[in-house]
Design a protein around this motif. Sequence first.
Motif, PDB file in Angstrom:
ATOM      1  N   UNK A  73     -16.353  37.408 -66.490  1.00 25.03           N
ATOM      2  CA  UNK A  73     -15.947  36.045 -66.110  1.00 25.03           C
ATOM      3  C   UNK A  73     -16.343  35.750 -64.668  1.00 25.03           C
ATOM      4  N   UNK A  74     -17.613  35.451 -64.446  1.00 22.96           N
ATOM      5  CA  UNK A  74     -18.089  35.136 -63.102  1.00 22.96           C
ATOM      6  C   UNK A  74     -17.546  33.802 -62.593  1.00 22.96           C
ATOM      7  N   UNK A  75     -16.966  32.999 -63.472  1.00 19.82           N
ATOM      8  CA  UNK A  75     -16.444  31.703 -63.071  1.00 19.82           C
ATOM      9  C   UNK A  75     -15.008  31.798 -62.549  1.00 19.82           C
ATOM     10  N   UNK A  76     -14.374  32.967 -62.632  1.00 22.85           N
ATOM     11  CA  UNK A  76     -13.001  33.136 -62.177  1.00 22.85           C
ATOM     12  C   UNK A  76     -12.918  33.283 -60.672  1.00 22.85           C
ATOM     13  N   UNK A  77     -11.759  32.971 -60.119  1.00 21.65           N
ATOM     14  CA  UNK A  77     -11.571  33.037 -58.668  1.00 21.65           C
ATOM     15  C   UNK A  77     -11.617  34.468 -58.145  1.00 21.65           C
ATOM     16  N   UNK A 113      -2.784  32.284 -72.945  1.00 23.27           N
ATOM     17  CA  UNK A 113      -2.869  32.115 -71.502  1.00 23.27           C
ATOM     18  C   UNK A 113      -3.292  30.690 -71.163  1.00 23.27           C
ATOM     19  N   UNK A 114      -3.018  30.235 -69.941  1.00 22.45           N
ATOM     20  CA  UNK A 114      -3.501  28.916 -69.518  1.00 22.45           C
ATOM     21  C   UNK A 114      -5.022  28.883 -69.520  1.00 22.45           C
ATOM     22  N   UNK A 115      -5.588  27.699 -69.672  1.00 17.94           N
ATOM     23  CA  UNK A 115      -7.042  27.565 -69.793  1.00 17.94           C
ATOM     24  C   UNK A 115      -7.687  27.110 -68.488  1.00 17.94           C
ATOM     25  N   UNK A 116      -7.096  27.471 -67.348  1.00 17.92           N
ATOM     26  CA  UNK A 116      -7.622  27.028 -66.062  1.00 17.92           C
ATOM     27  C   UNK A 116      -9.020  27.536 -65.780  1.00 17.92           C
ATOM     28  N   UNK A 117      -9.232  28.855 -65.860  1.00 12.62           N
ATOM     29  CA  UNK A 117     -10.553  29.424 -65.583  1.00 12.62           C
ATOM     30  C   UNK A 117     -11.584  28.959 -66.606  1.00 12.62           C
TER      31      UNK A 117
END
Length: 350
Positions: free
Chosen positions: A73-77, A110-114
């Motif tokens: 998940x390169x898009x995660x913080x 889980x929340x879908x933020x990422x």
Amino acid sequence: MLAQRRGGAEMAASGTQSELRLVVLGPVKPGNRTAVCSILGLDESQRDAGAQECTKHRGEAAGRQVVVVSSPAWYGSACSPDNRRTLISSLIASSSPGPHAFLLCVPVNEPAGDESLALDALAKLFGPAAVSGHTVVLFTHTEELGEDETLEQYVVTWRKDLRQLVERCSDRYHTLESGGAAAAEEEGRAVEELLEKVEQAVKESGGKHLSCPLYREAKERVRQRQMEIVRQRSPDSSASDPQREVKEEEMEAVREEAERSTGDFALNLDDIFPSHEKSVSPSAAPPSFLRGLWEKLVVWLRWLPSLVRVEALFGSLVGLFVGGSMGGTVGATVGSVATEVSRRKTEKTK
């Protein structure tokens, strides 16, 4: 709105269309790795458990030649800018000349933020068509659903955040998970249905894989690097096309070596991933572990309304108003009745 699409197995014939190229995006969790194993029929010993880099597998699935590129998940913080650039560059090179579909792994618990950030990033990197025409939401951890609750009911009724993800992907979603004694038998059919949806998406996009400036650049860079590798291995060759001097069965190994050695692409990631940690971080920067916990807590608090069922909250409020032990009983009853009414209403709309 959320009806799962099923398409025919026919695809327009064109050059690189003989194989389906799939890019699996998701965190390094069992749900992601199981998706790769399920599609290609890999066992646990063959999977790249805990891999922190892009991996590529080739095989046959449901009578089709399939290439699966799996990326963390390169898009995660939690991903650093340098590592993000390397992962995206590797993903582009490994899936060139362009994927037929991105499979975005989304845990239903889980929340879908990422995941929402992932769609934003795909659209900015490869164009809006990468999301609307070439992305399928692949739900994982569906064992968390209620015993009599379908995936569609759960998404439509309780999870606005997940519903929005699916809508952005032209209502394309799927799951490779199934429960019960027939799980093994159902897995093969689930994979076949997934590939049918990918083929239908490709057909609706003009019968071609995703193409954009980045992938055209990647295709040329990989080709040039292949020629360099072949020349290095055959320095005495005078052929205009050195690739002709290499046996066909060796060309795939040469190509994969070329993909691994193309280097990073010139990506302007500052516009795609604006720094947002400052707005949610404590005033005093904590250690990385505590910062990760803090960010996770902020995300959960942000998405709590979409995770908690409205009927349960209504029942709790009624119980609080009545008060005492009687209030608890009344609140629980009201919540249960509201949940049942909502369930029946959902069934009538289907």
